[in-house]
Design a protein around this motif. Structure first.
Motif, mmCIF file in Angstrom:
data_model
loop_
_atom_site.group_PDB
_atom_site.id
_atom_site.type_symbol
_atom_site.label_atom_id
_atom_site.label_comp_id
_atom_site.label_asym_id
_atom_site.label_seq_id
_atom_site.Cartn_x
_atom_site.Cartn_y
_atom_site.Cartn_z
ATOM 1 N N SER A 180 0.828 -1.210 0.000
ATOM 2 C CA SER A 180 0.000 0.000 0.000
ATOM 3 C C SER A 180 0.864 1.263 0.000
ATOM 4 O O SER A 180 0.491 2.271 -0.616
ATOM 5 C CB SER A 180 -0.942 0.009 1.212
ATOM 6 N N SER A 181 2.035 1.223 0.650
ATOM 7 C CA SER A 181 2.924 2.391 0.673
ATOM 8 C C SER A 181 3.446 2.704 -0.729
ATOM 9 O O SER A 181 3.524 3.872 -1.128
ATOM 10 C CB SER A 181 4.103 2.150 1.629
ATOM 11 N N ILE A 182 3.813 1.646 -1.465
ATOM 12 C CA ILE A 182 4.259 1.846 -2.854
ATOM 13 C C ILE A 182 3.137 2.459 -3.683
ATOM 14 O O ILE A 182 3.348 3.401 -4.456
ATOM 15 C CB ILE A 182 4.726 0.519 -3.479
ATOM 16 N N LEU A 183 1.909 1.951 -3.504
ATOM 17 C CA LEU A 183 0.763 2.461 -4.263
ATOM 18 C C LEU A 183 0.447 3.911 -3.898
ATOM 19 O O LEU A 183 0.064 4.702 -4.771
ATOM 20 C CB LEU A 183 -0.468 1.576 -4.008
ATOM 21 N N VAL A 184 0.622 4.279 -2.625
ATOM 22 C CA VAL A 184 0.416 5.677 -2.214
ATOM 23 C C VAL A 184 1.398 6.587 -2.950
ATOM 24 O O VAL A 184 1.034 7.654 -3.461
ATOM 25 C CB VAL A 184 0.597 5.833 -0.683
ATOM 26 N N GLY A 185 2.667 6.156 -3.031
ATOM 27 C CA GLY A 185 3.668 6.931 -3.746
ATOM 28 C C GLY A 185 3.320 7.103 -5.214
ATOM 29 O O GLY A 185 3.453 8.202 -5.780
ATOM 30 N N VAL A 186 2.849 6.026 -5.847
ATOM 31 C CA VAL A 186 2.444 6.082 -7.256
ATOM 32 C C VAL A 186 1.263 7.044 -7.426
ATOM 33 O O VAL A 186 1.228 7.858 -8.359
ATOM 34 C CB VAL A 186 2.067 4.676 -7.780
ATOM 35 N N PHE A 187 0.307 6.989 -6.492
ATOM 36 C CA PHE A 187 -0.874 7.867 -6.545
ATOM 37 C C PHE A 187 -0.493 9.344 -6.385
ATOM 38 O O PHE A 187 -1.026 10.216 -7.077
ATOM 39 C CB PHE A 187 -1.870 7.462 -5.456
ATOM 40 N N LEU A 188 0.457 9.620 -5.476
ATOM 41 C CA LEU A 188 0.857 11.004 -5.216
ATOM 42 C C LEU A 188 1.501 11.662 -6.434
ATOM 43 O O LEU A 188 1.532 12.896 -6.532
ATOM 44 C CB LEU A 188 1.823 11.057 -4.023
ATOM 45 N N GLN A 189 2.025 10.847 -7.348
ATOM 46 C CA GLN A 189 2.593 11.405 -8.579
ATOM 47 C C GLN A 189 1.536 12.175 -9.368
ATOM 48 O O GLN A 189 1.858 13.120 -10.103
ATOM 49 C CB GLN A 189 3.136 10.295 -9.478
ATOM 50 N N ARG A 190 0.286 11.787 -9.219
ATOM 51 C CA ARG A 190 -0.803 12.377 -10.009
ATOM 52 C C ARG A 190 -1.331 13.681 -9.410
ATOM 53 O O ARG A 190 -2.161 14.347 -10.015
ATOM 54 C CB ARG A 190 -1.958 11.378 -10.142
ATOM 55 N N ILE A 191 -0.864 14.018 -8.210
ATOM 56 C CA ILE A 191 -1.304 15.251 -7.562
ATOM 57 C C ILE A 191 -0.362 16.385 -7.961
ATOM 58 O O ILE A 191 0.827 16.375 -7.604
ATOM 59 C CB ILE A 191 -1.339 15.085 -6.020
ATOM 60 N N LYS A 192 -0.856 17.363 -8.708
ATOM 61 C CA LYS A 192 -0.021 18.429 -9.255
ATOM 62 C C LYS A 192 0.655 19.258 -8.161
ATOM 63 O O LYS A 192 1.771 19.753 -8.327
ATOM 64 C CB LYS A 192 -0.861 19.344 -10.152
ATOM 65 N N GLU A 193 -0.053 19.429 -7.030
ATOM 66 C CA GLU A 193 0.482 20.264 -5.960
ATOM 67 C C GLU A 193 1.617 19.576 -5.192
ATOM 68 O O GLU A 193 2.332 20.225 -4.426
ATOM 69 C CB GLU A 193 -0.633 20.639 -4.958
ATOM 70 N N PHE A 194 1.768 18.271 -5.381
ATOM 71 C CA PHE A 194 2.790 17.539 -4.628
ATOM 72 C C PHE A 194 4.171 17.853 -5.216
ATOM 73 O O PHE A 194 4.353 17.766 -6.435
ATOM 74 C CB PHE A 194 2.525 16.031 -4.692
ATOM 75 N N PRO A 195 5.157 18.215 -4.381
ATOM 76 C CA PRO A 195 6.485 18.634 -4.882
ATOM 77 C C PRO A 195 7.165 17.539 -5.703
ATOM 78 O O PRO A 195 7.161 16.368 -5.312
ATOM 79 C CB PRO A 195 7.277 18.915 -3.595
ATOM 80 N N THR A 196 7.743 17.932 -6.835
ATOM 81 C CA THR A 196 8.414 16.960 -7.701
ATOM 82 C C THR A 196 9.720 16.432 -7.085
ATOM 83 O O THR A 196 10.171 15.350 -7.434
ATOM 84 C CB THR A 196 8.732 17.579 -9.072
ATOM 85 N N ASP A 197 10.309 17.230 -6.196
ATOM 86 C CA ASP A 197 11.563 16.795 -5.559
ATOM 87 C C ASP A 197 11.329 16.116 -4.216
ATOM 88 O O ASP A 197 12.255 15.954 -3.420
ATOM 89 C CB ASP A 197 12.517 17.978 -5.387
ATOM 90 N N LEU A 241 6.933 7.120 -5.553
ATOM 91 C CA LEU A 241 6.958 8.419 -6.215
ATOM 92 C C LEU A 241 7.865 8.427 -7.448
ATOM 93 O O LEU A 241 7.703 9.262 -8.346
ATOM 94 C CB LEU A 241 7.437 9.502 -5.236
ATOM 95 N N GLN A 242 8.824 7.495 -7.460
ATOM 96 C CA GLN A 242 9.787 7.462 -8.570
ATOM 97 C C GLN A 242 9.465 6.389 -9.613
ATOM 98 O O GLN A 242 10.156 6.273 -10.611
ATOM 99 C CB GLN A 242 11.192 7.212 -8.007
ATOM 100 N N ILE A 243 8.429 5.595 -9.343
ATOM 101 C CA ILE A 243 8.062 4.537 -10.297
ATOM 102 C C ILE A 243 7.125 5.104 -11.360
ATOM 103 O O ILE A 243 6.010 5.524 -11.069
ATOM 104 C CB ILE A 243 7.371 3.356 -9.583
ATOM 105 N N LYS A 244 7.633 5.153 -12.564
ATOM 106 C CA LYS A 244 6.816 5.539 -13.718
ATOM 107 C C LYS A 244 7.020 4.436 -14.753
ATOM 108 O O LYS A 244 7.889 4.543 -15.619
ATOM 109 C CB LYS A 244 7.237 6.907 -14.240
ATOM 110 N N ILE A 245 6.256 3.381 -14.615
ATOM 111 C CA ILE A 245 6.479 2.193 -15.439
ATOM 112 C C ILE A 245 5.904 2.386 -16.841
ATOM 113 O O ILE A 245 4.720 2.663 -17.014
ATOM 114 C CB ILE A 245 5.845 0.944 -14.788
ATOM 115 N N LYS A 246 6.793 2.268 -17.802
ATOM 116 C CA LYS A 246 6.409 2.293 -19.209
ATOM 117 C C LYS A 246 6.860 0.980 -19.842
ATOM 118 O O LYS A 246 7.689 0.265 -19.286
ATOM 119 C CB LYS A 246 7.054 3.484 -19.917
ATOM 120 N N LEU A 247 6.325 0.703 -21.022
ATOM 121 C CA LEU A 247 6.659 -0.543 -21.701
ATOM 122 C C LEU A 247 8.165 -0.664 -21.916
ATOM 123 O O LEU A 247 8.751 -1.727 -21.739
ATOM 124 C CB LEU A 247 5.929 -0.624 -23.048
#
Length: 307
Positions: free
Chosen positions: A9-26, A205-211
């Motif tokens: 669930s912690s990994i999934l929370v990080g992946v979800f937070l990527q979609r929130i624009k207000e969340f800091p990129t760093d 937050l750093q997982i952006k899985i692409k093909l």
């Protein structure tokens, strides 16, 4: 079971937070800094200071040192021979050479082998994996990082690396039998309890899985090495050393299962901190953890033949 669900669930929370624009990129860098400067030192003070030191610890402790040495030799040789980039070699050594013996390993070992198995798991993790990640991993990160460093500078960086510094402090407390308790222990436990969710959210937050990411050969080199090759080596070496029966049988089983765990979360933190293919490091942990549940099942049934 709750610990494993926390991991996922912690990994999934990080992946979800990527979609929130207000969340800091760093945010991952800030979270990693918090882990390195606050949480890992707290973990070291809590556990290393209370560990019983004796010669019987050598076999479980050796698991982490064997794994990391094997990874260093294998990927160092292949990388040089095949012309891989230095940051890729460093990432594979660190992430392929460190098992998640604690946060994933503890609940799995306790569920399978009970309290006695958990005691052995602590030996594999604390004076084994934790010391390796605080020393050898920093040396490798310094050697293979973008910035070329002299031996003196590498030694200095390792000695001022907060988890290693606090490991030495905890070791001194252990030797002089100074017990941490009361309010200090409660504060350290509170900080230590944030390690798993914060570290895995940073990974997510750093997982952006692409093909193309899944097609990356280096990802599969690392995972095949970590989930299959490494535990096979420990299986063969420890079977030969222990001729598993009685209490030694449990040491054998726990050692193999801990060797078969997914890459350590802290390995991804160090690789990211030293700019050693951060995305690859995150994928090795983020994909490695759920995938390891399948491979660990196979190792468990194989070990059941040795009762």
């Amino acid at each position: 079971m709750s610990n494993i669900l926390l991991v996922l669930s912690s990994i999934l929370v990080g992946v979800f937070l990527q979609r929130i624009k207000e969340f800091p990129t760093d945010a991952p860098k800030a979270l990693n800094a918090y882990l390195i400067y606050v949480v890992l030192p707290a973990v070291s003070l809590l556990y290393i200071s209370k560990l019983e030191l004796s010669p019987s610890l050598l076999l479980p402790i050796s698991v982490a040192w064997i794994i990391f040495s094997l990874s260093w030799v294998l990927f160092g040789y292949l990388g040089k021979k095949l012309g891989w980039k230095r940051n890729t070699i460093g990432c594979l050594i660190i992430c392929g050479g460190l098992s998640n013996t604690g946060f994933v390993g503890y609940p799995i070992i306790e569920a399978i082998y009970g309290a006695e198995g958990l005691k052995i798991a602590v030996l594999v993790d604390q004076p084994g994996s934790f010391l390796v990640v605080s020393s050898l991993a920093i040396i490798v990160a310094s050697l293979y990082g973008v910035e070329k460093m002299r031996k003196r500078d590498i030694s200095k960086r390792m000695l001022v690396f907060p988890p290693f510094l606090f490991f030495l402090m905890a070791l001194l407390l252990n030797v002089f039998q100074v017990e941490i308790r009361g309010v200090v222990q409660e504060i350290l436990e509170s900080f230590a309890a944030t390690l798993t969710p914060i570290a895995l959210i940073a990974v997510g937050l750093q997982i952006k899985i692409k093909l193309n990411d899944i097609k990356d050969n280096f990802l599969w080199y690392g995972l095949i090495h970590k989930l299959l090759l490494v535990p096979t080596v420990i299986f063969l070496v420890y079977f030969w050393l222990l001729r598993p029966e009685g209490e030694q049988n449990l040491i054998f089983k726990v050692s193999v299962m801990e060797a078969a765990m997914a890459p350590m979360i802290t390995s991804s933190i160090i690789a990211t901190n030293y700019n050693l293919r951060p995305k690859l490091a995150s994928l090795l942990v983020g994909i490695g953890i759920p995938l390891s549940f399948l491979t660990l099942t196979g190792w468990y049934y194989l070990l059941e033949y040795f009762r």
